[in-house]
Scaffold this active site. Structure first.
Site, short mmCIF file in Angstrom:
data_model
loop_
_atom_site.label_atom_id
_atom_site.label_comp_id
_atom_site.label_asym_id
_atom_site.label_seq_id
_atom_site.Cartn_x
_atom_site.Cartn_y
_atom_site.Cartn_z
N ASN A 9 0.87 -1.17 0.00
CA ASN A 9 0.00 0.00 0.00
C ASN A 9 0.91 1.22 0.00
O ASN A 9 1.53 1.53 1.01
CB ASN A 9 -0.89 -0.03 1.26
CG ASN A 9 -1.72 1.23 1.41
OD1 ASN A 9 -1.76 2.07 0.51
ND2 ASN A 9 -2.37 1.37 2.56
N HIS A 96 -9.39 1.06 4.82
CA HIS A 96 -8.14 1.29 5.55
C HIS A 96 -8.41 2.22 6.73
O HIS A 96 -9.22 3.14 6.64
CB HIS A 96 -7.08 1.89 4.62
CG HIS A 96 -5.72 1.83 5.22
ND1 HIS A 96 -5.30 2.74 6.16
CD2 HIS A 96 -4.71 0.95 5.08
CE1 HIS A 96 -4.08 2.42 6.55
NE2 HIS A 96 -3.70 1.34 5.91
N GLU A 98 -6.82 4.60 7.90
CA GLU A 98 -6.59 6.03 7.64
C GLU A 98 -7.82 6.65 6.98
O GLU A 98 -8.16 7.80 7.24
CB GLU A 98 -5.33 6.20 6.79
CG GLU A 98 -4.08 5.91 7.62
CD GLU A 98 -2.92 5.31 6.86
OE1 GLU A 98 -2.88 5.40 5.63
OE2 GLU A 98 -2.04 4.72 7.53
N GLU A 167 -5.31 -5.05 10.36
CA GLU A 167 -4.26 -4.06 10.60
C GLU A 167 -4.54 -3.34 11.92
O GLU A 167 -5.36 -2.41 11.95
CB GLU A 167 -4.24 -3.02 9.47
CG GLU A 167 -3.93 -3.59 8.11
CD GLU A 167 -3.37 -2.53 7.18
OE1 GLU A 167 -2.26 -2.76 6.66
OE2 GLU A 167 -4.01 -1.48 7.00
N GLY A 173 2.77 2.02 10.92
CA GLY A 173 3.76 3.10 10.82
C GLY A 173 4.44 3.44 12.14
O GLY A 173 5.10 4.47 12.26
N SER A 213 3.64 -2.32 10.44
CA SER A 213 5.09 -2.42 10.69
C SER A 213 5.66 -3.78 10.33
O SER A 213 6.52 -4.32 11.03
CB SER A 213 5.41 -2.05 12.15
OG SER A 213 5.04 -0.72 12.41
#
Ligand code: 13P
Length: 252
Positions: A9, A96, A98, A167, A173, A213
């Site tokens: 991604n 996602h 985000e 996730e 991140g 990560s």
């Protein structure tokens, strides 16, 4: 049997020129040494058509990172599932964290997006996962169960085209990866929810990817778990050698 998949991604990274360089580099690596899993790169919309024209679809799949929840029309700035498919892309990341957090995408909006993706022959990579406070309160199971409502209204036939990606938001991140035990535990729970809804066979055939990560150094132990069928990779997908290192976790 379900497929092992490593998907990248790219998020909002890479100019068109930089993206073409990265896609070419990765494509060359995979043509030279065939991967032991499916490999997909999900790029910003503007890269799709150019990248589609330079990659070998037999070793490298292509997806978008989002699509609109409407078919077409006066929705300035949006990109429809049909437009994504017209570039040659075969996948689309939906849900996602985000997009849920920054663009307020709800269970209902995501249900529309998933349906439009499938109607246009795009395979959704549907993301679920809890935030840190929910994990601290041991609420991760109920959070992912609620998020799955967007795909649990599908017929069994349509659901079988969906790839799930767990996730945990606290691992995205941050360098703070879920342990292999944490990943296995919740992946098995997610698969049990799919089995309750669609039966054991569909559950057994559903690929459930881990994201957060994931790096060449930890991919192998994460993917070794029976219910972890690969990864959805952010930062490490932006460098061909790192991404290849994760793909190689499936080397025997
Ligand atoms: P990182 O691999 O950068 O943690 O991102 C994971 C992710 O959000 C993939 O969708």
């Amino acid at each position: 049997m379900r497929k092992n998949i490593v998907a990248g991604n790219w998020k909002m990274n890479k100019t068109l020129q930089e993206g073409i360089v990265l896609a070419k580099e990765l494509n060359e690596m995979l043509v030279a040494e065939k991967p032991n899993c499916d490999v997909v790169i999900c790029t910003p919309f503007i890269h799709l058509a150019s990248v589609a024209s330079i990659i070998d679809a037999s070793v490298l799949g292509l997806g978008a990172e989002n699509c609109a929840d409407k078919v077409s029309g006066a929705y300035t700035g949006e990109v429809s599932a049909e437009m994504v498919a017209s570039t040659g892309a075969q996948y689309v990341i939906l849900g996602h964290s985000e997009r849920r957090a920054y663009y307020h995408e709800t269970v209902e909006i995501l249900e529309e997006k998933v349906k439009l993706a499938l109607a246009n022959n795009l395979q959704p990579i549907f993301c679920i996962g809890e935030v840190e406070a929910e994990r601290d309160a041991n609420k991760q199971n109920e959070v992912v169960a609620a998020q799955l409502a967007s795909v649990f209204s599908l017929s069994a036939e349509d659901f079988s085209k969906v790839i799930l990606a767990y996730e945990p938001v606290w691992a995205i991140g941050t360098g703070k990866t879920a342990t292999p035990e944490q990943a296995q535990e919740i992946h098995a729970y997610i698969r049990s929810l799919v089995a309750d809804k669609y039966g054991a066979e569909v559950a057994d055939n559903t690929s459930i990817l881990y994201g957060g990560s994931c790096k060449p150094s930890n991919a192998k132990e994460l993917f070794a778990n029976p219910d972890v069928d690969g990864g959805l990779i952010g930062g490490a997908a932006l460098k061909a050698s790192d991404f290849k290192g994760i793909i190689d976790a499936f080397k025997v």
